[in-house]
Scaffold this motif. Structure first.
Motif, mmCIF file in Angstrom:
data_model
loop_
_atom_site.group_PDB
_atom_site.id
_atom_site.type_symbol
_atom_site.label_atom_id
_atom_site.label_comp_id
_atom_site.label_asym_id
_atom_site.label_seq_id
_atom_site.Cartn_x
_atom_site.Cartn_y
_atom_site.Cartn_z
ATOM 1 N N HIS A 183 0.839 -1.205 0.000
ATOM 2 C CA HIS A 183 0.000 0.000 0.000
ATOM 3 C C HIS A 183 0.876 1.257 0.000
ATOM 4 C CE1 HIS A 183 -2.755 3.131 1.159
ATOM 5 N NE2 HIS A 183 -2.167 3.261 2.328
ATOM 6 N N HIS A 227 3.907 7.222 4.712
ATOM 7 C CA HIS A 227 2.764 7.805 5.423
ATOM 8 C C HIS A 227 2.099 6.898 6.470
ATOM 9 C CE1 HIS A 227 0.240 5.662 2.495
ATOM 10 N NE2 HIS A 227 -0.766 5.871 3.312
ATOM 11 N N ASP A 228 2.196 5.583 6.290
ATOM 12 C CA ASP A 228 1.586 4.671 7.274
ATOM 13 C C ASP A 228 2.639 3.867 8.045
ATOM 14 O OD1 ASP A 228 -1.100 5.314 6.902
ATOM 15 O OD2 ASP A 228 -1.428 3.766 5.377
ATOM 16 N N HIS A 246 -2.985 13.542 7.224
ATOM 17 C CA HIS A 246 -3.747 12.591 6.391
ATOM 18 C C HIS A 246 -4.701 11.754 7.246
ATOM 19 C CE1 HIS A 246 -1.389 8.867 7.260
ATOM 20 N NE2 HIS A 246 -2.340 8.236 6.619
ATOM 21 N N ASP A 281 -4.164 8.284 -1.004
ATOM 22 C CA ASP A 281 -4.197 7.168 -0.053
ATOM 23 C C ASP A 281 -5.334 6.176 -0.365
ATOM 24 O OD1 ASP A 281 -3.715 5.651 2.238
ATOM 25 O OD2 ASP A 281 -4.431 7.169 3.635
HETATM 26 FE FE LIG Z 1 -2.501 4.802 3.802
#
Ligand SMILES: [Fe+2]
Length: 184
Positions: A22, A52-53, A90, A110
């Motif tokens: 992802h 981002h994650d 986000h 995303d």
């Molecule tokens: Fe994400």
């Protein structure tokens, strides 16, 4: 921070391979958006998508913590405030407004990764190669398809000046380029 350093942090902090994929997909779309918008592809946009994650497993999916820690990890790796702000904002749970194009791009890119991945996985060959943007658009309109993907969030590509059709096409093309890494 180099891309290798960002990947090192991901390898250390993320065990779920689907989550890694992802983030690779988000990176690819963010880079394509940067090229489209004349923004900084290498230093900022790509790394924002990639990282981002990074804290998702460390925070145990606790949405009140998710992305705060991620922003700190990015800072520790040497990211600037623009990247850290995009990462923290986000997650809507913090109520931090999206301010920059970078913030807005991550926010809409995303969920697009999920829509495109699911659209590939329901194909008989489970591959991205033969998937067409118009088919993804059709699935976008079917609310029951990949229902967890917020259509409203994807549609906010308008805030960075892209029509939905163009955004889906750009995202699909970007993900096809890394199809091997995605296992799709
Ligand atoms: Fe994400």
């Amino acid at each position: 921070m180099t891309r290798e350093e960002a990947l090192g942090s991901i390898r250390a902090n993320v065990k779920n391979n689907n989550l890694v994929k992802h983030m690779l997909a988000a990176e690819a779309i963010m880079r394509a958006l940067a090229r489209r918008l004349g923004e900084d592809e290498e230093e900022e946009w790509g790394l924002t998508g990639l990282l981002h994650d990074v804290d998702m497993e460390l925070t145990g999916g606790d949405m009140s913590e998710h992305s705060k820690l991620g922003a700190d990890i990015a800072r520790e790796l040497g990211a600037g405030e623009a990247v850290a702000h995009a990462i923290i904002s986000h997650n809507e749970a913090h109520g931090i407004p999206l301010e920059t194009a970078l913030d807005k791009a991550l926010f809409c890119a995303d969920p697009l990764t999920g829509l495109i991945t699911t659209a590939a996985l329901v194909r008989p060959d489970k591959k991205l190669a033969g998937l067409e943007a118009k088919s993804v658009m059709k699935k976008f309109k079917q609310k029951g398809f990949a229902a967890a993907v917020s259509r409203e969030q994807v549609s906010r590509c308008s805030e960075i000046g892209l029509e939905l059709d163009e955004f889906v096409e750009l995202g699909l093309t970007a993900m096809k380029e890394i199809a091997a890494d995605m296992g799709l």
